[in-house]
Write a protein that holds these residues in place. Structure first.
Motif, mmCIF file in Angstrom:
data_model
loop_
_atom_site.group_PDB
_atom_site.id
_atom_site.type_symbol
_atom_site.label_atom_id
_atom_site.label_comp_id
_atom_site.label_asym_id
_atom_site.label_seq_id
_atom_site.Cartn_x
_atom_site.Cartn_y
_atom_site.Cartn_z
ATOM 1 N N VAL A 107 43.873 32.298 35.044
ATOM 2 C CA VAL A 107 42.994 32.612 36.175
ATOM 3 C C VAL A 107 43.447 31.787 37.374
ATOM 4 N N VAL A 159 41.349 34.189 42.471
ATOM 5 C CA VAL A 159 40.687 35.289 41.765
ATOM 6 C C VAL A 159 39.472 35.774 42.566
ATOM 7 N N VAL A 194 37.346 27.153 39.074
ATOM 8 C CA VAL A 194 38.599 27.433 38.375
ATOM 9 C C VAL A 194 39.353 26.127 38.235
ATOM 10 N N ASP A 210 43.706 26.824 35.437
ATOM 11 C CA ASP A 210 43.912 28.267 35.276
ATOM 12 C C ASP A 210 42.896 28.873 34.320
ATOM 13 N N ARG A 211 41.693 28.297 34.297
ATOM 14 C CA ARG A 211 40.603 28.829 33.484
ATOM 15 C C ARG A 211 39.327 28.871 34.324
ATOM 16 N N LEU A 212 38.505 29.899 34.101
ATOM 17 C CA LEU A 212 37.185 29.926 34.708
ATOM 18 C C LEU A 212 36.301 28.952 33.937
ATOM 19 N N ASP A 252 36.712 35.429 28.311
ATOM 20 C CA ASP A 252 36.398 36.823 28.599
ATOM 21 C C ASP A 252 35.298 37.300 27.656
ATOM 22 N N PHE A 268 37.003 39.732 32.340
ATOM 23 C CA PHE A 268 38.248 39.486 33.072
ATOM 24 C C PHE A 268 39.024 40.786 33.263
ATOM 25 N N SER A 294 42.800 41.691 34.177
ATOM 26 C CA SER A 294 44.127 41.085 34.343
ATOM 27 C C SER A 294 45.165 42.121 34.734
ATOM 28 N N VAL A 307 44.662 37.013 35.866
ATOM 29 C CA VAL A 307 43.367 37.633 36.130
ATOM 30 C C VAL A 307 43.186 37.792 37.638
ATOM 31 N N ILE A 313 37.207 39.044 38.286
ATOM 32 C CA ILE A 313 36.238 38.746 37.230
ATOM 33 C C ILE A 313 34.942 39.452 37.586
#
Length: 382
Positions: free
Chosen positions: A235, A239, A312, A315-317, A344, A364, A366, A372, A375
């Motif tokens: 992510v 995003v 974020v 690279d992750r929500l 997700d 998600f 992508s 991604v 979202i």
């Protein structure tokens, strides 16, 4: 989405704390988590070039050659090249790879390298089975942190090239020229081979030199440092978010990004700013409604005015819990102040006493490369 980079106008625009986009070129402004100190804009999936600026140094006097069957202990230093801002570097893990051997972790007695400082450690290599050039790869997981406790970690790699000579009166000495090496570019390593009539024990130690470092994005995902593990999904900070199932007054009816704060605020408060009644409006209001569509005030009041943020990181929500009541991801209770990744399909509930009445489910979207781009946040129940 293709990233075209920042221009001079973007850096001027970022000085306005309320600006989410550059007014001249419309580029989204992604500020470093320590922007108030470093004044740096960062790219969607890259570290801050000021707050995370390490150098790996081979110490003066280190011997980079030996004979077949010998072992070497190579003294190294990790330097925090940022000397002007009080931003430490955290070395979270150091791995070593030698040809024909399993990857091993190098033990460390320290973790923090303060601004402008350097810390020492040893890397052992060998014993060497054959003559020639032996390569020892080092993988360094390094992180930067914000005052709020957020952490961004990255993996960098560097290689030690060691000359292994035959057990004879002649040895091949490899002079390694590290001049021009640079942390961001990786540099070029020039080698000069010559044959000397000397035993391996008589090799002349080299001077202090910088070992080029390169970012290892594949290792970051594979090791779970960034992104979502084996799926390879990442992510970026650019995003976009779309909202579904919310009353019009509770959520935007258009796609949005993380905005000037780098976060989406969620809670009971309204979205309209009022200097007296609502000085800190939410990006999304979390409220309960009855079957007739009327506001259920009693249930809504169980949600804090500012309950959690969506951010974020790595690279992750992630959800950053801001309320003393905590929050829930699926069935997992989160404590106040915690920062946890959202996968997700996960359901985020503000607290157990509003379960089934107020929730937010993430989906998600992508591209073929696993990045991604959008979202979808759906109110649950809608």
């Amino acid at each position: 989405m293709e990233w075209t980079g920042y221009k001079t106008c973007c850096h001027r625009a970022a000085l306005d704390p309320a600006a989410a986009f550059c007014g001249d070129c419309a580029t989204p402004l992604i500020r470093c988590m320590n922007f108030n100190e470093c004044l740096q804009l960062v790219e969607p999936m890259k570290p801050c070039p000021v707050c995370l600026n390490p150098e790996l140094i081979v110490e003066e006097g280190a011997v980079s050659s030996g004979g077949v069957g010998t072992r070497l202990a190579i003294p190294l230093k990790l330097r925090n090249h940022n000397a002007e801002l009080p931003r430490p570097i955290f070395l979270k893990r150091l791995l070593k790879r030698e040809s024909g051997q399993d990857e091993t972790e190098v033990p460390l007695d320290w973790q923090v390298v303060e601004a402008g400082a350097e810390r020492s450690f040893l890397v052992e290599a060998g014993p060497f089975d054959t003559d020639g050039v032996a390569r020892v790869e080092l993988l360094l997981t390094m992180a930067m942190r914000s005052k709020e406790g957020f952490e961004e970690a990255y993996v960098f790699g560097g290689s030690l090239l060691l000359t292994v000579a035959r057990d004879s009166a002649q040895q091949v000495v490899q002079n390694i020229d590290f001049s021009g090496a640079h942390f961001e570019t990786g540099g070029l390593v020039k080698t000069d081979l010559r044959v000397d009539d000397a035993s391996p024990q008589q090799a002349q130690p080299a001077g202090r030199r910088v070992l080029p470092l390169e970012r290892l994005e594949v290792s970051e995902v594979k090791e779970g440092i960034r992104g979502y593990g084996q799926t390879g999904v990442r992510v970026p900070r650019t995003v976009q978010f779309a909202f579904h199932g919310f009353p019009e007054k509770d959520a935007p009816n258009f796609e949005v990004r993380l905005g000037a704060r780098g976060a989406l605020a969620m809670g009971r408060s309204g979205r309209e700013r009022d200097p007296e009644r609502n000085p800190s409006p939410m990006d999304v209001s979390l409220r309960a409604y009855g079957a007739s569509g009327a506001l259920d005030l009693e249930t809504s009041n169980r949600v804090s005015r500012h309950h959690f943020d969506l951010v974020v990181l790595n690279d992750r929500l992630c959800v950053h819990v801001r309320s003393a009541k905590g929050a829930i991801i699926n069935d997992r209770q989160l404590a106040a102040g915690s920062v946890e990744p959202i996968n997700d399909g996960d359901l985020i509930t503000p607290s157990g006493d509003v379960a089934g009445r107020i929730g937010l489910r993430a989906h998600f979207r992508s591209n073929p490369h696993g990045v991604v781009e959008r979202i979808d946040l759906r109110r649950d129940p809608s």
